[in-house]
Design a protein around this motif. Structure first.
Motif, PDB file in Angstrom:
ATOM      1  N   ALA A 109      70.749  80.874 -15.980  1.00  0.00           N
ATOM      2  CA  ALA A 109      71.680  79.766 -15.755  1.00  0.00           C
ATOM      3  C   ALA A 109      71.593  79.228 -14.552  1.00  0.00           C
ATOM      4  CB  ALA A 109      73.105  80.336 -16.067  1.00  0.00           C
ATOM      5  N   ALA A 124      69.552  70.210 -15.491  1.00  0.00           N
ATOM      6  CA  ALA A 124      69.522  70.298 -16.881  1.00  0.00           C
ATOM      7  C   ALA A 124      68.531  69.685 -17.852  1.00  0.00           C
ATOM      8  CB  ALA A 124      70.893  69.921 -17.602  1.00  0.00           C
ATOM      9  N   CYS A 132      71.715  77.148 -19.561  1.00  0.00           N
ATOM     10  CA  CYS A 132      72.998  76.306 -19.470  1.00  0.00           C
ATOM     11  C   CYS A 132      72.858  76.068 -17.993  1.00  0.00           C
ATOM     12  CB  CYS A 132      74.046  77.068 -19.893  1.00  0.00           C
ATOM     13  SG  CYS A 132      74.257  78.699 -18.929  1.00  0.00           S
ATOM     14  N   ARG A 149      72.112  65.483 -22.447  1.00  0.00           N
ATOM     15  CA  ARG A 149      71.800  66.846 -21.987  1.00  0.00           C
ATOM     16  C   ARG A 149      70.867  67.604 -22.764  1.00  0.00           C
ATOM     17  NH1 ARG A 149      71.570  66.142 -17.127  1.00  0.00           N
ATOM     18  NH2 ARG A 149      71.451  64.001 -17.917  1.00  0.00           N
ATOM     19  N   VAL A 151      70.559  70.873 -22.324  1.00  0.00           N
ATOM     20  CA  VAL A 151      71.093  72.053 -22.485  1.00  0.00           C
ATOM     21  C   VAL A 151      72.458  72.252 -22.237  1.00  0.00           C
ATOM     22  CG1 VAL A 151      69.042  73.415 -21.475  1.00  0.00           C
ATOM     23  CG2 VAL A 151      70.822  72.565 -19.966  1.00  0.00           C
ATOM     24  N   PRO A 152      73.379  73.113 -22.663  1.00  0.00           N
ATOM     25  CA  PRO A 152      74.650  72.950 -22.537  1.00  0.00           C
ATOM     26  C   PRO A 152      75.284  72.912 -21.086  1.00  0.00           C
ATOM     27  CG  PRO A 152      74.250  74.726 -24.131  1.00  0.00           C
ATOM     28  CD  PRO A 152      73.020  74.330 -23.526  1.00  0.00           C
ATOM     29  N   THR A 153      76.005  71.966 -20.534  1.00  0.00           N
ATOM     30  CA  THR A 153      76.437  71.790 -19.513  1.00  0.00           C
ATOM     31  C   THR A 153      78.051  71.629 -19.231  1.00  0.00           C
ATOM     32  OG1 THR A 153      74.551  70.166 -19.081  1.00  0.00           O
ATOM     33  CG2 THR A 153      76.283  69.861 -17.752  1.00  0.00           C
ATOM     34  N   TRP A 214      81.092  80.469 -19.705  1.00  0.00           N
ATOM     35  CA  TRP A 214      80.016  79.794 -20.016  1.00  0.00           C
ATOM     36  C   TRP A 214      78.647  80.491 -19.865  1.00  0.00           C
ATOM     37  CZ3 TRP A 214      80.556  75.110 -22.260  1.00  0.00           C
ATOM     38  CH2 TRP A 214      79.390  74.165 -22.260  1.00  0.00           C
ATOM     39  N   TYR A 218      76.127  81.585 -23.237  1.00  0.00           N
ATOM     40  CA  TYR A 218      74.843  80.806 -23.370  1.00  0.00           C
ATOM     41  C   TYR A 218      73.554  81.845 -22.657  1.00  0.00           C
ATOM     42  CZ  TYR A 218      77.135  76.929 -24.915  1.00  0.00           C
ATOM     43  OH  TYR A 218      77.954  76.029 -25.767  1.00  0.00           O
TER      44      TYR A 218
END
Length: 256
Positions: A109, A124, A132, A149, A151-153, A214, A218
């Motif tokens: 991350a 990202a 993430c 995006r 990746v998860p942001t 978060w 991830y």
């Protein structure tokens, strides 16, 4: 501190903290405008205490080594000239090298604060090998809404931050529904940091809990959920398919 090497051959230092137990993954902490301060080191240590290999690259080393300033106006003025000499491409390159240095620990991350929040958001879509991203107080982020995006942001903003009007955050949310963006009433700049004058304990802790959740989601991931009777259902489907194959069908010869 350890030494890392970027793709262009630039050498820079990084503060690294390792967990006591086998790591769950890794977290790259991207500094704010004050450098690798005791506070950034404390944040890095806190991620390590949660079970991650945590590392904070010293992005100012390209211009001046060992920068660590007090979070006040005079300190911020001192780094303006430094930041102007570091391109986003160079900073992203250093973040990539940092990710590469810890990816053996598992998924990675990237968490950034202030200037680092903007860099984390950019990472990202530009840094490979990350699971993430989390960004705090990124004043440039709210105007960088064109790209979806990769990746998860997750983003955190203070509603009383004079650099980031709430209207801009609202508009950003409309453009980027794929990003989870939280705002915090009464919070100003330095939302994720304990040593700023605008620090609010409860608010900072709420944002920190969301960040940890978060990352856990991830980076660590969740084990597959076995639904009740899922095995029986799968077996029945398999047996039905085999039975049909063995008995043939009455559709005649295959068509060419």
């Amino acid at each position: 501190m350890i030494e890392l090497i970027a793709a262009d051959g630039t050498r820079f230092s990084a503060y690294r903290a390792d967990p006591a137990e086998p790591p769950k993954g890794a977290v790259v902490v991207v500094q704010d405008v004050f450098g690798i301060t005791p506070e950034i080191q404390s944040i890095t240590d806190a991620f390590a205490a949660k079970g991650y290999v945590a590392i904070a690259p010293s992005l100012f080393d390209r211009v001046k080594q060992g920068v660590s300033l007090d979070p006040d106006e005079s300190g911020e003025a001192d780094v303006t000239a430094i930041i102007e000499q570091i391109s986003k491409t160079q900073a992203i390159s250093d973040i990539q090298a940092t990710v590469n240095a810890v990816k053996s620990a598992g998924k990675v991350a990237v968490v950034g604060y202030c200037w680092g929040g903007d860099l984390a958001y950019a990472a990202a879509n530009r840094v490979s090998g990350i699971a993430c991203v989390v960004g705090y107080d990124g004043s440039g982020t709210v105007t960088d809404f064109r790209e979806k995006r990769k990746v998860p942001t997750l983003l955190h903003f203070g509603e009383s931050d004079p650099r980031i009007p709430l209207e801009q955050i609202t508009q950003f949310r409309a453009y980027r529904p794929d990003v989870s963006a939280f705002t915090y009433p009464g919070a100003a700049q330095g939302l994720g940091c304990d040593e700023h004058g605008s620090y609010q304990g409860d608010t900072t802790q709420t944002a920190r809990n969301r960040t940890l959740h978060w990352i856990s989601q991830y980076v660590e991931g969740q084990p597959p959920i076995l639904l009740k009777n899922a095995g029986t259902y799968a077996q029945a489907k398999t047996e039905k398919k085999k039975k049909k194959t063995s008995g043939g069908d009455d559709l005649g010869p295959p068509m060419e």
